[in-house]
Every structure is written in C-alpha cells, then in structure tokens.
Design a protein around this motif. Sequence first.
Motif, mmCIF file in Angstrom:
data_model
loop_
_atom_site.group_PDB
_atom_site.id
_atom_site.type_symbol
_atom_site.label_atom_id
_atom_site.label_comp_id
_atom_site.label_asym_id
_atom_site.label_seq_id
_atom_site.Cartn_x
_atom_site.Cartn_y
_atom_site.Cartn_z
ATOM 1 N N ALA A 185 0.470 -1.451 -0.069
ATOM 2 C CA ALA A 185 -0.120 -0.084 0.182
ATOM 3 C C ALA A 185 0.836 1.136 0.123
ATOM 4 N N ARG A 186 2.099 0.990 1.119
ATOM 5 C CA ARG A 186 2.978 2.418 0.959
ATOM 6 C C ARG A 186 3.583 2.663 -0.577
ATOM 7 N N GLY A 187 4.147 1.593 -1.223
ATOM 8 C CA GLY A 187 4.222 1.296 -2.454
ATOM 9 C C GLY A 187 3.429 1.990 -3.026
ATOM 10 N N PHE A 188 2.258 1.954 -3.476
ATOM 11 C CA PHE A 188 1.633 2.050 -4.531
ATOM 12 C C PHE A 188 0.946 3.035 -4.218
ATOM 13 N N GLN A 189 1.442 4.099 -2.937
ATOM 14 C CA GLN A 189 0.986 5.134 -2.584
ATOM 15 C C GLN A 189 2.013 5.890 -3.235
ATOM 16 N N ARG A 190 3.683 6.284 -3.410
ATOM 17 C CA ARG A 190 4.730 6.695 -3.501
ATOM 18 C C ARG A 190 4.083 6.527 -5.349
ATOM 19 N N LEU A 191 3.899 5.484 -6.321
ATOM 20 C CA LEU A 191 3.800 5.685 -6.893
ATOM 21 C C LEU A 191 2.806 7.042 -7.893
ATOM 22 N N ARG A 192 1.902 6.679 -7.360
ATOM 23 C CA ARG A 192 1.044 7.666 -7.107
ATOM 24 C C ARG A 192 0.860 9.142 -7.239
ATOM 25 N N ARG A 193 1.762 9.327 -6.372
ATOM 26 C CA ARG A 193 2.486 10.279 -6.158
ATOM 27 C C ARG A 193 3.253 11.128 -6.676
ATOM 28 N N ALA A 194 4.097 9.751 -7.639
ATOM 29 C CA ALA A 194 5.488 10.196 -8.444
ATOM 30 C C ALA A 194 5.022 10.372 -10.151
ATOM 31 N N SER A 195 3.451 10.040 -10.064
ATOM 32 C CA SER A 195 3.011 10.129 -11.237
ATOM 33 C C SER A 195 2.381 11.133 -11.788
#
Length: 195
Positions: A185-195
């Motif tokens: 979930a944390r990794g997904f949140q980081r990916l969303r913020r990066a894109s």
Amino acid sequence: MVQDRVAQSSERRTRATSSLRFAGIALAGSAIVALSAHVALPLSFTPVPMTLQPLAVLVLGLLLAPELAAITMALYLAEGALGLPVFAPSLPATLGLAHLLGPTGGYLTAYPAAAALASWLYRRTGRGFGSGLLSAATALALVFTCGATWLAILTHASIQTVLALAVLPFLPGAGLNIAAAAAVARGFQRLRRAS
C-alpha cells in the motif's frame, strides 16, 4: 436546450464508464482473492489451511475505497456460494454454501467487513506505512475473531482448543501478511504521487 442535452449525455457516459470501472475492479479483485486461495498449505492438526487469501484481502482493503473493498469481497463470497471453485481446496471437498458453513466459514464471511475496515482506517490515519500496519492488523484481528468464533460454534470446542486450531498457528504468517500489505500500500501511494 442543446447544451443541456449534451451535458446530460456526457454525464450519462461518465456514470456508465465509472460503473464499468467499478465492476471491473471488483471482478479483478475477486479473481485475485480466488487465485490466492489456491496457494494453500493444509495443516494436519487443523481444518483451516494456510493460504495467501488474508494477504490479498488486506492489500485490496488498503488499496480500494471502503465500499469497493467490501463489494469486492462480497462478490468473491457470492462466486463461491454459487459453486465456482474460488475457495481454498478442502478435505472433504466442499463447494458453494457448504464451504461457507464449514470450518473456514467464519474467516471467509469476515472478509467484506475486514477489507472495508482496513480501507476506512487506512484513509483516516494518514496512508503511511505505520497506518497500513495498524489498519491491516485491525482488519486481520477481525478475521481471526470471526474465524475462531465460528469454529467454536461449529465444533463446540474449548477456547484453548479453538485458539490452538484457528489462531495461534497463523500468527507468524499474519505478521508477514500485515507487513507485506502495508508495504504494498505504501509503495502504491508513492507511485501515485510520482505519476
């Protein structure tokens, strides 16, 4: 007048697209849980197998909105109740409602509420790794509580026996599932913020 019709038509298309997306996510999520159910390790001393289902339920709970998480798990249960082979293999082999009324029924029927609870808590506690741990642990505690309660009702066993059969053997794996779900979930949140 023409502008109103165009706006209404656009709104209908948007709603239809949103509904299709919602349904697609729910179907994909239920398929993920079904696949994870078949990664199973039967244990000789308990009627409850060790599977990847809890991990899938926790990850989907943390990634999806509460309503969508609950609907996804309810869809999974409906698929199983209809006899589709989505539940973990069991001995003796049971399908449909019989499986939901068997030893693992309490765990399974807790999935919609657990996924919604994980989602709800995660969204209210900052969506960080720590909040993912807390949310996933709380949701999994609900699953264990429902699973153990149902097994106690079904077998009329003592609390100690039920804990030994339905909770204690699964605690090490639960810790791994909680940490893995929070990390995903944390990794997904980081990916969303990066894109």
